[in-house]
Motif scaffolding. Structure first.
Motif, short mmCIF file in Angstrom:
data_model
loop_
_atom_site.label_atom_id
_atom_site.label_comp_id
_atom_site.label_asym_id
_atom_site.label_seq_id
_atom_site.Cartn_x
_atom_site.Cartn_y
_atom_site.Cartn_z
N LYS A 118 0.82 -1.23 0.00
CA LYS A 118 0.00 0.00 0.00
C LYS A 118 0.85 1.27 0.00
O LYS A 118 0.36 2.35 0.34
CB LYS A 118 -0.97 0.03 1.19
CG LYS A 118 -1.93 -1.16 1.22
CD LYS A 118 -2.86 -1.06 2.40
CE LYS A 118 -3.38 -2.45 2.78
NZ LYS A 118 -4.09 -2.42 4.06
N ASN A 119 2.12 1.13 -0.34
CA ASN A 119 2.99 2.31 -0.43
C ASN A 119 3.48 2.49 -1.85
O ASN A 119 3.92 1.54 -2.48
CB ASN A 119 4.20 2.18 0.49
CG ASN A 119 3.83 2.33 1.94
OD1 ASN A 119 3.07 3.25 2.28
ND2 ASN A 119 4.32 1.44 2.78
N ALA A 120 3.44 3.73 -2.29
CA ALA A 120 3.90 4.02 -3.65
C ALA A 120 5.23 4.74 -3.57
O ALA A 120 5.50 5.48 -2.62
CB ALA A 120 2.89 4.90 -4.35
N MET A 121 6.07 4.49 -4.57
CA MET A 121 7.32 5.20 -4.64
C MET A 121 7.64 5.56 -6.09
O MET A 121 7.59 4.70 -6.96
CB MET A 121 8.45 4.34 -4.06
CG MET A 121 9.56 5.19 -3.50
SD MET A 121 10.66 4.36 -2.35
CE MET A 121 10.70 2.69 -2.85
N ASP A 171 6.48 13.86 -8.19
CA ASP A 171 5.26 14.60 -7.84
C ASP A 171 4.23 14.60 -8.95
O ASP A 171 3.33 15.44 -8.96
CB ASP A 171 5.59 16.05 -7.47
CG ASP A 171 6.52 16.15 -6.28
OD1 ASP A 171 6.43 15.26 -5.41
OD2 ASP A 171 7.34 17.09 -6.23
N ARG A 172 4.38 13.72 -9.91
CA ARG A 172 3.42 13.73 -11.01
C ARG A 172 2.63 12.43 -11.14
O ARG A 172 1.80 12.32 -12.04
CB ARG A 172 4.16 13.99 -12.34
CG ARG A 172 4.61 15.42 -12.52
CD ARG A 172 4.69 15.78 -13.98
NE ARG A 172 5.60 14.87 -14.69
CZ ARG A 172 5.32 14.36 -15.88
NH1 ARG A 172 4.19 14.63 -16.48
NH2 ARG A 172 6.18 13.55 -16.46
N VAL A 173 2.88 11.47 -10.28
CA VAL A 173 2.17 10.19 -10.41
C VAL A 173 1.40 9.87 -9.13
O VAL A 173 1.95 9.94 -8.04
CB VAL A 173 3.17 9.05 -10.73
CG1 VAL A 173 2.43 7.73 -10.87
CG2 VAL A 173 3.96 9.35 -12.00
N ASP A 174 0.12 9.55 -9.31
CA ASP A 174 -0.72 9.09 -8.21
C ASP A 174 -1.20 7.68 -8.48
O ASP A 174 -1.40 7.30 -9.62
CB ASP A 174 -1.94 10.01 -8.06
CG ASP A 174 -1.62 11.27 -7.29
OD1 ASP A 174 -0.63 11.26 -6.54
OD2 ASP A 174 -2.36 12.25 -7.44
#
Ligand code: NAG
Ligand code: NAG
Ligand code: NAG
Length: 230
Positions: free
Chosen positions: A89-92, A100-103
């Motif tokens: 559940k963690n994104a990197m 700062d451009r990917v969700d």
């Protein structure tokens, strides 16, 4: 009044059955909900874009966990670069071009990922290229674990403005052509018919006048009485 007890027991049965049915329905819907829809492939510069990637777990009843990696091969370059990873559940974000451009737009609140879609904010022309998402899935059976990999490619093009499908443009043009064409045809037909009717009317008038004269002259010859009556 005698129908009271049966209907009461019926409603009790319903109270019991309906939740059971709903649960069953929901469960089947949840299992059936996964469909491997292909991603869109055309993004508009300056806007957001959802890069889709879905890998359904084939054995819905087996517990599984998955991690996802995204790779990017810019247009004209030979290699894929690791740009993003999602685990526990963690994104990197691993590439500064995407900082700062990917969700995350994939499965939420679960480690049993089936949807690994990501959302690119503020797309630039430099985002053109091929993206690859890679699922590393571990299925947990009672006595062993089974690891599977699944990957998908998305060929992304970035355009300045959303282009409309050729088919939709052609069909719109055809619609106008056919509307205008039909109206012109109607007009021509009307004029033609009007002229024909007018000509036929003149003809009919002339004919009936001639007939009348003929009858009149005939009766003049044959029957003096008619002439008197006139
Ligand atoms: C995907 O992420 C974007 C940006 O965070 C958000 O606006 C959008 O609602 C998300 N869509 C889904 C389906 O989660
Ligand atoms: C999007 O990117 C452009 C340049 O790449 C920048 O000028 C603009 O401020 C950005 N917009 C947002 C909302 O981040
Ligand atoms: C796109 O790439 C070029 C060349 O690498 C770079 O000069 C430019 O700043 C990039 N543009 C954006 C919006 O990142």
């Amino acid at each position: 009044m005698s129908s009271g007890p049966p209907s009461e027991s019926m409603s009790a049965l319903r109270r019991l059955l309906i939740p059971v049915l709903l649960c069953a329905l929901q469960a089947s819907l949840c299992n059936a909900a996964c469909a491997e829809v292909d991603s869109d492939t055309e993004a508009v510069a300056g806007q957001g874009f959802k890069l889709g990637c879905i890998s359904c777990k084939m054995r819905g009843e087996v517990e599984g966990t998955a991690t996802v990696d995204w790779f990017f091969q810019p247009k004209g370059e030979a290699d894929f670069v690791h740009i993003y990873t999602y685990e526990d559940k963690n994104a990197m974000i691993l590439d500064e071009r995407f900082e700062d451009r990917v969700d995350w737009n994939g499965s939420k609140n679960t480690e049993d990922l089936q949807d690994a879609s990501i959302y690119i904010l503020n797309v630039t022309f430099n985002d053109t290229g091929t993206y690859r998402c890679l699922f590393n899935r571990i299925l947990t059976y009672p006595f062993y674990e089974f690891s599977t990999k699944a990957s998908k490619l998305v060929h992304l093009t970035v355009v300045a403005k959303a282009t409309r499908g050729m088919a939709s443009i052609v069909s719109e043009v055809m619609m106008y052509v056919s509307i205008i064409g039909l109206q012109l045809w109607l007009l021509v037909e009307m004029i033609y018919c009007y002229r024909k009717i007018a000509a036929a009317g003149d003809e009919a008038l002339r004919e009936s006048a001639a007939e009348y004269l003929a009858i009149a002259s005939e009766s003049k010859d044959n029957c003096a009485g008619v002439q008197v009556a006139e």
